[in-house]
Design a protein around this motif. Structure first.
Motif, PDB file in Angstrom:
ATOM      1  N   ASP A 250       0.800  -1.219   0.000  1.00 22.86           N
ATOM      2  CA  ASP A 250       0.000   0.000   0.000  1.00 22.86           C
ATOM      3  C   ASP A 250       0.840   1.280   0.000  1.00 22.86           C
ATOM      4  OD1 ASP A 250      -2.264  -1.546   0.029  1.00 22.86           O
ATOM      5  OD2 ASP A 250      -2.453  -1.515   2.216  1.00 22.86           O
ATOM      6  N   LYS A 251       2.074   1.194   0.522  1.00 22.42           N
ATOM      7  CA  LYS A 251       2.879   2.407   0.672  1.00 22.42           C
ATOM      8  C   LYS A 251       4.159   2.427  -0.161  1.00 22.42           C
ATOM      9  CE  LYS A 251       4.826   5.563   4.073  1.00 22.42           C
ATOM     10  NZ  LYS A 251       4.989   5.894   5.502  1.00 22.42           N
ATOM     11  N   TYR A 252       4.826   1.265  -0.302  1.00 18.03           N
ATOM     12  CA  TYR A 252       6.142   1.250  -0.936  1.00 18.03           C
ATOM     13  C   TYR A 252       6.155   0.454  -2.238  1.00 18.03           C
ATOM     14  CZ  TYR A 252       7.764   2.980   3.609  1.00 18.03           C
ATOM     15  OH  TYR A 252       7.952   3.714   4.752  1.00 18.03           O
ATOM     16  N   PHE A 253       7.188   0.722  -3.014  1.00 19.30           N
ATOM     17  CA  PHE A 253       7.386   0.076  -4.319  1.00 19.30           C
ATOM     18  C   PHE A 253       8.879  -0.167  -4.484  1.00 19.30           C
ATOM     19  CE2 PHE A 253       8.094   0.740  -8.989  1.00 19.30           C
ATOM     20  CZ  PHE A 253       7.402  -0.382  -9.437  1.00 19.30           C
TER      21      PHE A 253
ATOM     22  N   TYR B  61      18.505  -2.618  -6.184  1.00 23.42           N
ATOM     23  CA  TYR B  61      17.091  -2.251  -6.250  1.00 23.42           C
ATOM     24  C   TYR B  61      16.880  -0.860  -5.661  1.00 23.42           C
ATOM     25  CZ  TYR B  61      16.408  -7.187  -7.237  1.00 23.42           C
ATOM     26  OH  TYR B  61      16.468  -8.427  -7.814  1.00 23.42           O
ATOM     27  N   PHE B  62      15.854  -0.189  -6.194  1.00 22.67           N
ATOM     28  CA  PHE B  62      15.497   1.138  -5.712  1.00 22.67           C
ATOM     29  C   PHE B  62      14.117   1.062  -5.065  1.00 22.67           C
ATOM     30  CE2 PHE B  62      17.986   2.382  -9.719  1.00 22.67           C
ATOM     31  CZ  PHE B  62      19.196   2.286  -9.043  1.00 22.67           C
ATOM     32  N   MET B  63      14.053   1.427  -3.810  1.00 19.51           N
ATOM     33  CA  MET B  63      12.790   1.406  -3.062  1.00 19.51           C
ATOM     34  C   MET B  63      12.251   2.829  -2.975  1.00 19.51           C
ATOM     35  SD  MET B  63      12.266   0.074   0.839  1.00 19.51           S
ATOM     36  CE  MET B  63      10.895   0.646   1.832  1.00 19.51           C
ATOM     37  N   ARG B  64      10.959   2.991  -3.286  1.00 19.07           N
ATOM     38  CA  ARG B  64      10.352   4.316  -3.313  1.00 19.07           C
ATOM     39  C   ARG B  64       9.047   4.359  -2.520  1.00 19.07           C
ATOM     40  NH1 ARG B  64      12.621   6.453  -8.220  1.00 19.07           N
ATOM     41  NH2 ARG B  64      14.829   5.934  -8.002  1.00 19.07           N
ATOM     42  N   ASP B  65       8.727   5.550  -2.051  1.00 16.89           N
ATOM     43  CA  ASP B  65       7.408   5.828  -1.487  1.00 16.89           C
ATOM     44  C   ASP B  65       6.477   6.042  -2.678  1.00 16.89           C
ATOM     45  OD1 ASP B  65       5.085   7.192  -0.484  1.00 16.89           O
ATOM     46  OD2 ASP B  65       6.228   7.699   1.318  1.00 16.89           O
ATOM     47  N   LYS B  66       5.343   5.367  -2.726  1.00 16.62           N
ATOM     48  CA  LYS B  66       4.457   5.426  -3.886  1.00 16.62           C
ATOM     49  C   LYS B  66       3.873   6.819  -4.116  1.00 16.62           C
ATOM     50  CE  LYS B  66       1.768   1.824  -4.626  1.00 16.62           C
ATOM     51  NZ  LYS B  66       0.823   0.699  -4.390  1.00 16.62           N
ATOM     52  N   LYS B  67       3.850   7.644  -3.057  1.00 20.08           N
ATOM     53  CA  LYS B  67       3.368   9.011  -3.205  1.00 20.08           C
ATOM     54  C   LYS B  67       4.447   9.933  -3.771  1.00 20.08           C
ATOM     55  CE  LYS B  67      -0.071   8.782   0.501  1.00 20.08           C
ATOM     56  NZ  LYS B  67      -0.489   9.341   1.818  1.00 20.08           N
ATOM     57  N   LYS B  68       5.706   9.470  -3.708  1.00 19.81           N
ATOM     58  CA  LYS B  68       6.841  10.245  -4.239  1.00 19.81           C
ATOM     59  C   LYS B  68       7.699   9.309  -5.086  1.00 19.81           C
ATOM     60  CE  LYS B  68       6.921  13.008  -0.002  1.00 19.81           C
ATOM     61  NZ  LYS B  68       7.730  13.400   1.192  1.00 19.81           N
ATOM     62  N   ILE B  69       7.085   8.755  -6.123  1.00 23.23           N
ATOM     63  CA  ILE B  69       7.688   7.675  -6.891  1.00 23.23           C
ATOM     64  C   ILE B  69       8.982   8.072  -7.587  1.00 23.23           C
ATOM     65  CG2 ILE B  69       6.478   8.091  -9.066  1.00 23.23           C
ATOM     66  CD1 ILE B  69       6.982   4.667  -7.337  1.00 23.23           C
ATOM     67  N   ASN B  70       9.163   9.357  -7.865  1.00 23.37           N
ATOM     68  CA  ASN B  70      10.371   9.802  -8.564  1.00 23.37           C
ATOM     69  C   ASN B  70      11.490  10.248  -7.618  1.00 23.37           C
ATOM     70  OD1 ASN B  70       9.325   9.422 -11.221  1.00 23.37           O
ATOM     71  ND2 ASN B  70       8.154  11.320 -11.012  1.00 23.37           N
ATOM     72  N   LYS B  71      11.252  10.142  -6.337  1.00 23.96           N
ATOM     73  CA  LYS B  71      12.254  10.558  -5.350  1.00 23.96           C
ATOM     74  C   LYS B  71      12.894   9.334  -4.705  1.00 23.96           C
ATOM     75  CE  LYS B  71      12.857  13.367  -1.174  1.00 23.96           C
ATOM     76  NZ  LYS B  71      14.062  14.039  -1.697  1.00 23.96           N
ATOM     77  N   SER B  72      14.210   9.262  -4.719  1.00 19.29           N
ATOM     78  CA  SER B  72      14.917   8.123  -4.123  1.00 19.29           C
ATOM     79  C   SER B  72      14.622   8.032  -2.628  1.00 19.29           C
ATOM     80  CB  SER B  72      16.427   8.269  -4.333  1.00 19.29           C
ATOM     81  OG  SER B  72      16.734   8.293  -5.702  1.00 19.29           O
TER      82      SER B  72
END
Length: 226
Positions: free
Chosen positions: A108-111, A148-159
């Motif tokens: 729900d939160k991370y990608f 791998y790069f883990m992102r917050d789904k609300k800030k998908i373009n920010k590392s």
């Protein structure tokens, strides 16, 4: 004898016999000695020949083997080598992503996803202020490790978190400026690790199933009739 004396007086102090042997495989040394002067140093000429070979340039003419402006031609090949290396890196990283895309995961939160482009490695390194691009992009491309790069789904373009997975486990996990991960982030990575195990079992089962599957032989009836 004069050639050997010339080498001893001008070059052997700085270069080894091995250098001259490598050059002599491409160009006769006596011709090289005539070509060298104050503007055409041996080191630049050696680099020029090596880059020519890397680019698979089949130099045979005098103008190619002994260019009038060696430094200019040397710099041209240097630019071509850089372009070729950039292309090889870009293609290699993409192919690696294609191998690892099965491990893409989200909740729900991370990608989390594997490195997919050379530019992505550069941006990750800049935003995180870490060495993922300079130290790990080539290892990733050469299948020495997984990044791998883990992102917050609300800030998908920010590392957010850079992850290295190797030998069946997470080897490194860091936020920007080498900060540690939070409990919530660790819980997500634990779920991702379990998901990986499920995916590996699934693919292993499918590979075994396909391996044991009877092969269907197709016959060309027209060839039989003939």
């Amino acid at each position: 004898k004069e050639g050997i004396k010339f080498l001893e007086d001008h070059y052997l102090e700085y270069y080894s016999i091995k250098d001259f042997k490598e050059i002599s495989k491409i160009v006769p040394l006596r011709k090289v000695l005539k070509y060298l002067n104050d503007d055409n140093s041996l080191s630049i000429y050696k680099d020029y020949l090596e880059m020519s070979q890397k680019l698979a340039l089949n130099y045979k003419s005098k103008s190619d083997l002994f260019p009038d402006n060696l430094i200019e031609r040397h710099d041209e090949l240097q630019k071509k080598i850089k372009v070729q290396n950039d292309i090889n890196t870009a293609v290699g990283i993409y192919l690696r992503f294609y191998e690892l895309y099965r491990y893409i995961y989200e909740d729900d939160k991370y990608f989390i996803f594997p490195g997919n482009t050379a530019e992505e490695f550069v941006l990750e390194g800049k935003q995180q202020v870490n060495c993922v691009n300079s130290m790990y992009s080539s290892k990733y491309r050469n299948k020495e490790t997984e990044i791998y790069f883990m992102r917050d789904k609300k800030k998908i373009n920010k590392s957010l978190v850079t992850v290295e997975f190797k030998d069946g486990k997470i080897k490194q996990k860091e936020q920007g400026h080498h900060k540690g991960t939070t409990k919530e982030q660790d819980e997500f990575l634990e779920k991702w690790t379990m998901y990986r195990k499920f995916v590996d079992k699934k693919y292993k089962y499918l590979e075994t199933k396909n391996k044991n599957k009877p092969k269907t032989i197709k016959y060309d009836l027209q060839e039989w009739v003939a």
